[in-house]
Design an enzyme around this catalytic site. Structure first.
Site, PDB file in Angstrom:
ATOM      1  N   TRP A   8      19.845  10.486  86.728  1.00 28.19           N
ATOM      2  CA  TRP A   8      20.739  10.926  87.807  1.00 28.19           C
ATOM      3  C   TRP A   8      21.920   9.997  87.997  1.00 28.19           C
ATOM      4  O   TRP A   8      23.047  10.456  88.250  1.00 28.19           O
ATOM      5  CB  TRP A   8      19.946  11.117  89.110  1.00 28.19           C
ATOM      6  CG  TRP A   8      19.073  12.322  88.983  1.00 28.19           C
ATOM      7  CD1 TRP A   8      17.722  12.362  88.834  1.00 28.19           C
ATOM      8  CD2 TRP A   8      19.520  13.701  88.915  1.00 28.19           C
ATOM      9  NE1 TRP A   8      17.299  13.664  88.687  1.00 28.19           N
ATOM     10  CE2 TRP A   8      18.369  14.501  88.724  1.00 28.19           C
ATOM     11  CE3 TRP A   8      20.759  14.326  88.984  1.00 28.19           C
ATOM     12  CZ2 TRP A   8      18.430  15.895  88.619  1.00 28.19           C
ATOM     13  CZ3 TRP A   8      20.834  15.701  88.874  1.00 28.19           C
ATOM     14  CH2 TRP A   8      19.678  16.472  88.696  1.00 28.19           C
ATOM     15  N   ASP A  54      22.563   7.317  96.167  1.00 28.59           N
ATOM     16  CA  ASP A  54      21.964   8.651  96.062  1.00 28.59           C
ATOM     17  C   ASP A  54      20.479   8.511  96.403  1.00 28.59           C
ATOM     18  O   ASP A  54      19.674   8.105  95.568  1.00 28.59           O
ATOM     19  CB  ASP A  54      22.143   9.183  94.640  1.00 28.59           C
ATOM     20  CG  ASP A  54      21.418  10.510  94.421  1.00 28.59           C
ATOM     21  OD1 ASP A  54      20.771  11.011  95.361  1.00 28.59           O
ATOM     22  OD2 ASP A  54      21.514  11.043  93.301  1.00 28.59           O
ATOM     23  N   LYS A  90      13.613  17.296  98.669  1.00 26.75           N
ATOM     24  CA  LYS A  90      12.507  16.413  98.311  1.00 26.75           C
ATOM     25  C   LYS A  90      11.799  15.904  99.571  1.00 26.75           C
ATOM     26  O   LYS A  90      10.656  16.258  99.830  1.00 26.75           O
ATOM     27  CB  LYS A  90      13.010  15.282  97.431  1.00 26.75           C
ATOM     28  CG  LYS A  90      13.464  15.821  96.061  1.00 26.75           C
ATOM     29  CD  LYS A  90      14.544  15.004  95.415  1.00 26.75           C
ATOM     30  CE  LYS A  90      15.245  15.745  94.285  1.00 26.75           C
ATOM     31  NZ  LYS A  90      14.399  16.214  93.203  1.00 26.75           N
TER      32      LYS A  90
END
Lengths: 360, 360
Positions: free
Chosen positions: A102, A172, A196
């Site tokens: 990511w 992030d 999440k």
């Protein structure tokens, strides 16, 4: 029927109590005779949902007053563009700590807007994947900000220290937010896709320090503009009201269950239980160094990959769902966010031991 | 208890049968023992949801094969930036037909990316707001495309003809899509925020002709890039899966109820009933010319605005919800999208007549 435990990496399972409440009031919310998703975002009842959600999140994370909380549409990938477009100002570079899939994806998008200074943070220690200590990251002078991803959902890697810089730190936190205590004041921007630890997919929360609101470039679409979103109270566009409402229920559930500190305690227990099971066996393995193992996403491989299919099939039959690893990594992955109870991890570990005994 | 009829302009009410099904399978979808919002967007069961929704929409609108259907995050405002960023190519201007609040908002955003040629389409006929016929719109030679909004949700204005041009026609159909038959092949791009005739807020559907996929500017965030979204099957980012699923249920409900042609018939009946009630009385008025009255959003004012509060209070008590007009227009507004049954409009008209008799 055995209980179902859903280890999906995201969209992930939500707290059972939240889902039960949402189902109960699905057709008739707040005595209105209609669903919360069918009312105007500007109606008084919804404005209270919105304000409560923000306040509860502020309470949970002790967010200082000089930080704005934005409820944005889309997930983290929208922020991969929004971050440079909002924060670069006159700068032409920013530091990107590369610690996994990511973090690298954020770099790909940032390249449209600047020349990112990519700092490779992955290394190997004792044959295991590890992260170079933050004190050794070559932070640049010209960077507008330093971006990193403290938990890599796919790689199962965690970065536990912070960049050593006075530049704004941008994180992030899609798979870390609310899973442990953090000091928000150390960050310039924290962002997190909801799917999440927050709520359903389609919402992204951005926490931004208020001195960073005036740097946006002219080409920035308004719906990604932090200042516009702040000034319009995250209602510049019709917001994803149902996702906002569900996230608010999750925040109330977190508060009722001891808040982030209590979650962190259980999350550490869950992860310890699962890693211990893996480490005690030659049948399973996880290739991340102990210093950098994720508390949220535990990838593991079978020593006999030809058994992967059987493992998944039998796990599924026991109500242990969505354990298949990401296609980039293979093997298995157990995502054990806040909504996963300790009993779920215990059930997984029990199954893993049985499966090992039968197939060793 | 009297039935509830919710006239919200958006987020708007969804078909009762859809909401009941969604509630029933909220905790246990498709026999999985978990919610559809808690599973991976890349899991087989969700991929079928996604593919079915696209195919059903294609069937409903007879979308030609050379058009791509994208399920995007966010609403129409995201498209206000995405349209010029995706379509301008080398051009520096585009035509924008200004027929109301939303058309003008699209211009505001487009100004970041080009010099829009704004064509004022509003006029007055017999003291009523009307739209200049499309044949009189001064379409420019240099425009990359011609943008218009066939239904203005706030103003209650409808544009019934199409720009006379061989340039791609781009239409914001947020409040018209699926309410009547359209010929998709006449358009370059059709886009629609979901929260009126499709599903919950947080999703936007884009239907784009495939020859328009290669014009994007470099600064376009990937999550708004039509080509990226097409190539990634609208899963470049984790999509808003629950909104996608609910929209899919709405499409199936539409097909089971005669499709768009049947909806159009009822929608015309509903609008005729309401406008007739308004026109037969001096107590209520609507200031839009008959040629351009919206089938979806019917604003009306009381001759005695001091009675507005009482009207809303008594309507609410009768289960007639969300009739307050937009703050920019005042008075009342009844949004009567596909999910509003004829009985709802009849109940509103009955109440309006009673209220008039009591307060004339």
């Amino acid at each position: 029927m055995e209980p179902i435990y859903n280890f999906s990496a995201g969209p992930a399972s939500l707290p059972k109590a939240v889902m039960q409440q949402a189902q109960k009031e699905f057709l008739d919310w707040n005595g209105l005779g209609t669903s919360v998703m069918e009312i105007s975002h500007r109606s008084k009842p919804f404005l209270k949902v919105a304000a409560d959600a923000e306040q509860d999140l502020r309470d949970l994370l002790s967010i200082p007053d000089n930080y704005k909380v934005l409820f944005c549409q889309g997930g983290a990938r929208a922020q991969f563009a929004a971050i440079p477009m909002n924060l670069l100002g006159e700068a032409t570079t920013a530091d990107y700590i590369d610690g996994g899939y990511w973090a690298a994806s954020a770099v790909d998008e940032a390249q449209k807007y600047c020349q990112p200074n990519v700092i490779k943070a992955m290394t190997e220690i004792d044959g295991k994947t590890a992260i170079i200590p933050a004190s050794d990251w070559p932070i640049s002078e010209q960077a507008a900000y330093v971006h990193f991803c403290p938990n890599e959902t796919i790689d199962g890697i965690e970065i536990n220290d912070l960049p050593n810089t006075d530049k704004p730190i941008v994180a992030d936190m899609s798979s870390t937010i609310l899973s442990r205590e953090i000091d928000v004041s150390k960050y310039g921007v924290i962002y997190a896709g909801a799917q999440k630890n927050i709520g359903p997919a389609g919402l992204c929360i951005v926490i931004v320090r208020d001195d960073l609101l005036d740097l946006a470039c002219n080409e920035l679409p308004s719906i990604l503009n932090y200042k516009v979103l702040f000034e319009k109270e995250s209602m510049f566009n019709t917001p994803p009201t149902y996702a906002w409402y569900l996230s608010g229920l999750v925040f109330k559930w977190l508060k009722a269950n001891g808040g982030v500190a209590a979650m962190e305690k259980v999350n550490r227990e869950k992860a310890a239980l699962l890693y211990q099971c893996i480490d005690e066996s030659d049948f399973y393995r996880n290739n991340v160094h102990a210093n950098n193992r994720s508390l949220m996403n535990v990838p593991f491989q079978l020593a006999k990959p030809e058994l992967d299919g059987l493992f998944l099939e039998q796990a599924e039959a026991r109500g242990l769902q969505a354990l298949k690893g990401h296609r980039a990594v293979g093997g298995m992955r157990a995502s054990i966010y806040n909504a996963m109870p300790l009993e779920g991890v215990q059930a997984l570990v029990d199954f893993m031991k049985e499966f090992e005994a039968e197939n060793k």
